[in-house]
Design a protein around this motif. Structure first.
Motif: not given
Length: 167
Positions: A141-153
């Motif tokens: 991933i290039g930037t953090a991806q938001t999944v609701g209240k969580c983030k894949i950083t």
């Protein structure tokens, strides 16, 4: 008559735009094939981690569709200590769809993403943006991806057998 000409013009425009977007699509090779991502890493922040990213190992399994237009992520195992043992992936399979690329680096999306860490991160599946590099064969991933209240950083997985994207 004027409305008919307008309708024909709009239809022609829609067909051209559809053809242009299809020209930007990429395909995955080899296809069809089963794959796994041994040695992958992921970092996720959540309310359970007080917003601090937790680094874990991750192994995805799945298959590339015939023709290579997409891949299906049918399973995932998160490894590591502490909070790494808590996540539950929801709504599998997820769909990886390659997009456009230049110089061997391609964009894409993974749709259907949802998971829970103590509680559900999102109320509904989401789509995240990903990148694929033909030189390293890595999906990131290039930037953090938001999944609701969580983030894949952070995400870094290398499919085996190695993928190559083709324009």
């Amino acid at each position: 008559m004027k409305s008919l000409k307008t309708l024909v013009s709009l239809s022609a425009l829609a067909v051209c735009m559809g053809a242009a977007s299809m020209a930007n699509a990429s395909t995955i090779t080899p296809n069809p094939t089963a794959f796994t991502t041994p040695g992958g890493t992921i970092a996720v922040s959540s309310p359970a981690s007080l917003g601090i990213p937790v680094n874990c190992g991750i192994v995805f399994t799945g298959s590339v569709a015939a023709g290579g237009a997409s891949a299906s992520i049918t399973g995932a195992t998160v490894t590591g200590g502490g909070l790494c043992g808590v996540p539950v992936l929801l709504g599998l399979p997820w769909t990886l769809t390659p997009g456009a690329g230049t110089s061997g680096v391609y964009t894409g999306t993974v749709s259907g993403v949802n998971f829970k860490i103590v509680n559900d991160c999102a109320t509904a599946p989401t789509t995240i943006d990903v990148k694929f590099d033909n030189a390293t064969h890595a999906l990131t991933i290039g930037t953090a991806q938001t999944v609701g209240k969580c983030k894949i950083t952070a995400l870094n997985v290398t499919p085996s057998p190695q993928f190559t994207l083709n324009p």
